[in-house]
Design an enzyme around this catalytic site. Sequence first.
Site, PDB file in Angstrom:
ATOM      1  N   HIS A 205       0.833  -1.200   0.000  1.00 32.14           N
ATOM      2  CA  HIS A 205       0.000   0.000   0.000  1.00 32.14           C
ATOM      3  C   HIS A 205       0.868   1.249   0.000  1.00 32.14           C
ATOM      4  CE1 HIS A 205      -3.927  -1.692   0.274  1.00 32.14           C
ATOM      5  NE2 HIS A 205      -3.543  -2.523   1.232  1.00 32.14           N
ATOM      6  N   GLU A 444     -10.967 -11.076 -30.791  1.00 35.60           N
ATOM      7  CA  GLU A 444      -9.525 -11.123 -31.081  1.00 35.60           C
ATOM      8  C   GLU A 444      -9.192 -11.959 -32.300  1.00 35.60           C
ATOM      9  OE1 GLU A 444      -7.000 -11.010 -27.222  1.00 35.60           O
ATOM     10  OE2 GLU A 444      -8.595 -12.459 -26.838  1.00 35.60           O
ATOM     11  N   ASP A 468      -4.153  -9.053 -30.808  1.00 31.93           N
ATOM     12  CA  ASP A 468      -4.312 -10.384 -31.387  1.00 31.93           C
ATOM     13  C   ASP A 468      -5.114 -10.350 -32.681  1.00 31.93           C
ATOM     14  OD1 ASP A 468      -2.848 -12.237 -29.873  1.00 31.93           O
ATOM     15  OD2 ASP A 468      -4.221 -11.946 -28.197  1.00 31.93           O
ATOM     16  N   CYS A 515      -9.643  -2.555 -26.390  1.00 26.97           N
ATOM     17  CA  CYS A 515      -8.649  -2.569 -25.307  1.00 26.97           C
ATOM     18  C   CYS A 515      -7.248  -2.922 -25.801  1.00 26.97           C
ATOM     19  CB  CYS A 515      -9.068  -3.513 -24.189  1.00 26.97           C
ATOM     20  SG  CYS A 515      -9.108  -5.235 -24.698  1.00 26.97           S
TER      21      CYS A 515
END
Length: 557
Positions: A205, A444, A468, A515
């Site tokens: 953290h 993809e 891809d 993405c």
Amino acid sequence: MQTGEVFLKNLLERGVGVEQYSGKSILKKIAMGKIFYYEKKQTTVKREKIEDIEGEIARFTHAKEEAIIQLEQLYEKARAEVGETEAAVFEVHKMMIDDEDYTDSIYHIIRSQGMCAEYATAVTGDNFSSMFAAMDDEYMKARALDVKDITDRLVGILTGQQNDISELEEPVILVVDDLAPSETVQIDKSKLLGFVTRYGSSNSHTAILARTMNIPALMEVDIKKEWHGKAAVLDGYEGQILIEPDEETIVEAKKTLNEEQKREELLKQFKGQKTVTRDGRKIHLYANIGSVSDTAAALLNDAEGIGLFRSEFLYLESNDFPSEYEQYMAYKMVAENMAGKKVIIRTLDIGADKQVDYFQLDKEENPALGYRAIRICLTRKEIFKTQLRAILRASVHGEIAVMFPMIISVKELHMAKEIMREAEEELKKEGIAYRNIETGVMIETPAAVMISEELAKEVDFFSIGTNDLTQYTLAIDRQNPKLEAFYDAHHPAILEMIRITIENGHKGGAWVGICGELGADSELTETFFKMGVDELSVSPAFILPLRERIRSLSINE
Ligand code: PEP
Ligand code: MG
């Protein structure tokens, strides 16, 4: 070349003989200033026998109450200074202090051995943090520091010897053995140029806080007490601290700092701004992440959600299959860090270039066309179901969605959804809470594009994996450096595939995002808008430049 690289290159070319030490960098940034070495008080805990067992139990209970008050104050301070998400760590610490296993162990040592509360707490803390530290998973390992933090707090209260690092008198580079999240947040940020620690992990953290606060830091450095008061340059690009740099080095560092400031200032104006074109077309701008700690960069760059969480990092970092609990904790953490913003978890995508020994996958002639991603998950159902159960369990902690990679048929999608239903049934039977989450597929392969209208009827969303998709459409191995010149991501076939996918996705009732790396290509942003894309998910560093680009566009004019 990055500004930091230029800085170091110049340094090396001049053969500057400054003392330099290496460590794990938490943020690619430069800090320059005076070192403040902080020596933590070693709280001495005596192994003392006590007579009044109930009195000792009461003393521990009071210390616990005091610790909880301190953590509540820290939570409020952190919330005001760095936001709700980062403050959540103190809520977690509060829960840990109240954890039954932890407190039972303390009570047990007091009662069964007649030992004082500080001894019982210190021993329990050691046991619990060693247990976490011995885990393979990097994320769980990092929890050892949280246990140490709560234990130090309790022992400090019980012995009246709490460390207080919060009052720095001037801006410094803090050098200290370790820095707990609670200490990090207490320090006046205007006085903290950077910090260097002997211990710590990039998943901790503290590291997440440092990134969120945009403060460069190095961990695992062989720090020296003699550095106190000396001038230094902390080079987060190369993971080095340079002690007593000469004048030229300082001039270079100043130049780098200047460039960094200019760059940051320029982009800052886009934080908190809507991702909308000049003529009012909106889009969701999400971040791609590969680990829990990457959420800090996503937040720092004002991502509106996580569009791709490459979950395979959990498997790649482990020496064995990560348990349902380990995965659950990681997904929960990301969901909580994102505080209600969408988090799309992509299920396991190993195989091809991502090999994990303990899966014992055969060597293949054509790994990119081989046994990978969903193909592994559908044939090794237990691995898949463990992951789906973890994702479902984490769903109650935020706005989680799931997507399946490398889908080429409706049948595969049905199989994946069936295993998900089984996981839901199991959780229901076991009385474990979960939510109905959005489900999507990654597009993809050309096969998925061609059947996208059918696929869209079965899911809530698509996410186009252009990396891809380009590889499979152009028949070019994305790993082969010799083929880079042929790997044309702007190829009309790719753009047409994207257009078809968006059109068919919408026809079938699914929203469509991108993405793959192409999503961050600002030359294509306008084209994607015209095609009707609903979301772009990119590396955190691309978010603000992309928002800048989008806000300059006018699609319908
Ligand atoms: C893609 O293929 O575009 C994608 C986003 O997935 P990965 O790069 O992880 O294969
Ligand atoms: Mg892919």
